[in-house]
Design an enzyme around this catalytic site. Sequence first.
Site, PDB file in Angstrom:
ATOM      1  N   HIS A   1     -19.454  22.492  50.070  1.00  0.00           N
ATOM      2  CA  HIS A   1     -18.890  22.113  51.506  1.00  0.00           C
ATOM      3  C   HIS A   1     -17.896  23.364  51.982  1.00  0.00           C
ATOM      4  CE1 HIS A   1     -15.139  21.805  49.145  1.00  0.00           C
ATOM      5  NE2 HIS A   1     -15.689  20.918  48.376  1.00  0.00           N
TER       6      HIS A   1
ATOM      7  N   HIS B   1     -15.702  25.522  49.777  1.00  0.00           N
ATOM      8  CA  HIS B   1     -16.210  26.591  49.359  1.00  0.00           C
ATOM      9  C   HIS B   1     -16.434  27.766  50.327  1.00  0.00           C
ATOM     10  CE1 HIS B   1     -17.999  23.051  46.888  1.00  0.00           C
ATOM     11  NE2 HIS B   1     -17.450  23.864  46.202  1.00  0.00           N
TER      12      HIS B   1
ATOM     13  N   CYS C   1      -9.891  16.470  31.383  1.00  0.00           N
ATOM     14  CA  CYS C   1     -10.731  16.168  32.658  1.00  0.00           C
ATOM     15  C   CYS C   1     -11.931  16.960  32.740  1.00  0.00           C
ATOM     16  CB  CYS C   1      -9.828  16.744  33.845  1.00  0.00           C
ATOM     17  SG  CYS C   1     -10.701  16.553  35.409  1.00  0.00           S
TER      18      CYS C   1
ATOM     19  N   CYS D   1     -12.210  19.163  35.934  1.00  0.00           N
ATOM     20  CA  CYS D   1     -11.614  20.523  35.664  1.00  0.00           C
ATOM     21  C   CYS D   1     -12.124  21.349  34.717  1.00  0.00           C
ATOM     22  CB  CYS D   1      -9.986  20.420  35.837  1.00  0.00           C
ATOM     23  SG  CYS D   1      -9.026  19.760  37.000  1.00  0.00           S
TER      24      CYS D   1
ATOM     25  N   CYS E   1      -6.270  12.737  36.491  1.00  0.00           N
ATOM     26  CA  CYS E   1      -6.161  14.104  36.639  1.00  0.00           C
ATOM     27  C   CYS E   1      -5.424  14.338  37.946  1.00  0.00           C
ATOM     28  CB  CYS E   1      -7.482  14.835  36.702  1.00  0.00           C
ATOM     29  SG  CYS E   1      -7.523  16.352  37.523  1.00  0.00           S
TER      30      CYS E   1
ATOM     31  N   HIS F   1      -8.519  15.567  40.718  1.00  0.00           N
ATOM     32  CA  HIS F   1      -9.658  14.799  41.056  1.00  0.00           C
ATOM     33  C   HIS F   1      -9.663  13.239  41.039  1.00  0.00           C
ATOM     34  CE1 HIS F   1     -11.474  18.603  39.255  1.00  0.00           C
ATOM     35  NE2 HIS F   1     -12.677  18.141  40.086  1.00  0.00           N
TER      36      HIS F   1
ATOM     37  N   LYS G   1      -7.473  16.875  49.570  1.00  0.00           N
ATOM     38  CA  LYS G   1      -8.346  18.179  49.358  1.00  0.00           C
ATOM     39  C   LYS G   1      -9.650  17.482  49.537  1.00  0.00           C
ATOM     40  CE  LYS G   1      -9.847  21.505  45.728  1.00  0.00           C
ATOM     41  NZ  LYS G   1     -10.629  21.093  44.844  1.00  0.00           N
TER      42      LYS G   1
ATOM     43  N   LYS H   1     -16.560  16.962  47.050  1.00  0.00           N
ATOM     44  CA  LYS H   1     -17.887  16.034  47.353  1.00  0.00           C
ATOM     45  C   LYS H   1     -17.639  14.851  46.516  1.00  0.00           C
ATOM     46  CE  LYS H   1     -20.768  18.546  49.157  1.00  0.00           C
ATOM     47  NZ  LYS H   1     -21.489  18.016  50.577  1.00  0.00           N
TER      48      LYS H   1
END
Length: 555
Positions: free
Chosen positions: A29, A32, A138, A141, A163, A166, A318, A321
């Site tokens: 996305h 990145h 996690c 991560c 987490c 996430h 943040k 996806k």
Amino acid sequence: MAHDENAAPAGAQSFYLTTPIFYVNDAPHIGHAYTTVAADVLTRWHRQRQEDVWFLTGTDEHGQKVMRTAEAHGVTPQEWADRLVESAWEPVLTTLDARNDDFIRTTQPRHTERVRSFIQKLYDDGEIYAGSYEGPYCVGCEEYKLPGDLVDGTGDLEGSKLCPVHGRPVEMLSEQNYFFRMSAYADRLLALYEEHPEFVQPASARNEVVGFVKQGLQDLSISRSTFDWGIPIPWDSSHVLYVWFDALLNYMTAVGQGSADPADAEKFARTWPADVHLVGKDILRFHAVIWPAMLMAAGLPLPRTVFAHGWLLVGGEKMSKSKLTGIAPSQIIDHFGSDAFRYYFMRAIPFGQDGSFSWEDLSARYNAELANGFGNLASRVAAMIGKNFGGALPAPGSPTDAEEALQAVATKAVADAEDAIDRIAPHEAINAIWTLVDATNMYLTEQEPWKVAKLPGETAGGAGVEGGRLATILVTAAEALRVLAVLLNPVVPKAATGLWTLLGAEAAVGPLDAQDVRTVAPFGQLPAGTTVTKGDALFPRLEDPEEIPGAPTTA
């Protein structure tokens, strides 16, 4: 440098920059893409200095997260990784107009074999030992979390520990593992941060890392025995290597560390240590704590800088996806083009800080700054040279204070942009470059060449006069555009190439990529007679994005 572990190999002239290697659990996305574009702009700039540059990116293909994604799609992890790399991760580099030198995959033998050699030596040296571990983990991560890192769940997740990155419940894991003696390196790491503040940037990131290490380091669990998708531990095949210990080594394996081939050894000596590791702030600790400790244990030179940039935010969160907030780069580039994508994300967000993507802001900046500010400037100058001098750059007359002032802006723009690049501040570099765009537009507004062309003695037989005031104005503007083409080549390479062609500069002074940015500022480099053509608009006007089906909504 004073610190031996940061010393470069003798005679090294290279500039080596890396992106993180990205997980193949899903397609890329714009988060990145943001990292990749920043890396590309920085490395293109160093190429424009005529340096020996190496730009590495790639994919991280091992670990539990990738394994679970593959299982959910009914394929093996290797099949899944192959599919995603071929269909998404390699193509996005072309979409972004990235000019990487290498693409490392952690499933490649050149990586896996060198990793096994690296960890075997650490084991032989007593840096790795067997033990057991239990704690919250996690999968997103791929990291055991400290209790203080977790946040309390709410709503349906009330009573769970989540987490913070996430937003998902962690899993309690208990397993027999091999451990890396990371705690032994706490004092050396703190000394590194103290003696070399440039090692972790920006300052906010460095402060976070120092605070974390001062709390005390635990030894690091570096193997997993509950799944098998990873690099087998050489001395115990019932374990696979922890994905981060595997992944971090890519920065060295890709440039030849651990290879028996003399050519690889020579490349490693020439390239390592890396000058810059660009990372997102969520993976800062891996790169600023675990990675240097690994290298210290192995007796290898440390990278010079780990730079943690901010997150791209959607709705204040943040981009992710897993949370369905990811926007594919093509959704933007298909409409605005790769140049505008690169320009927007590098200028609109101060590098190192979080920033929200806005479709409307991108559209506004495209029209005001790229189409009207820069593109229209090039078209106006080319059109006036075409109209008044038949497309041949005339010989200028004597410069006045106005020309000297614009030359001073160009000189300062180059110096300020150079300084910003060295500070890893691409947004400031573009701001510096844009002072020349704005000053050249203002110069034309004030000098009014369209009025000068009507003055006595400025034309003869309907054509401009060589050495006259009109010629001086247009040559000065063309020289400013020449400087801009070089300065903007790392940022908007397609438009810069178009401008170079428009100016006829290839035949006059050589290829655009061969222009040394450090010597580009002085005017007077385009010879009289250079053919200038109007060409296509560098940034054509676009329709309102609100009328485009499927346009992303405001972030």
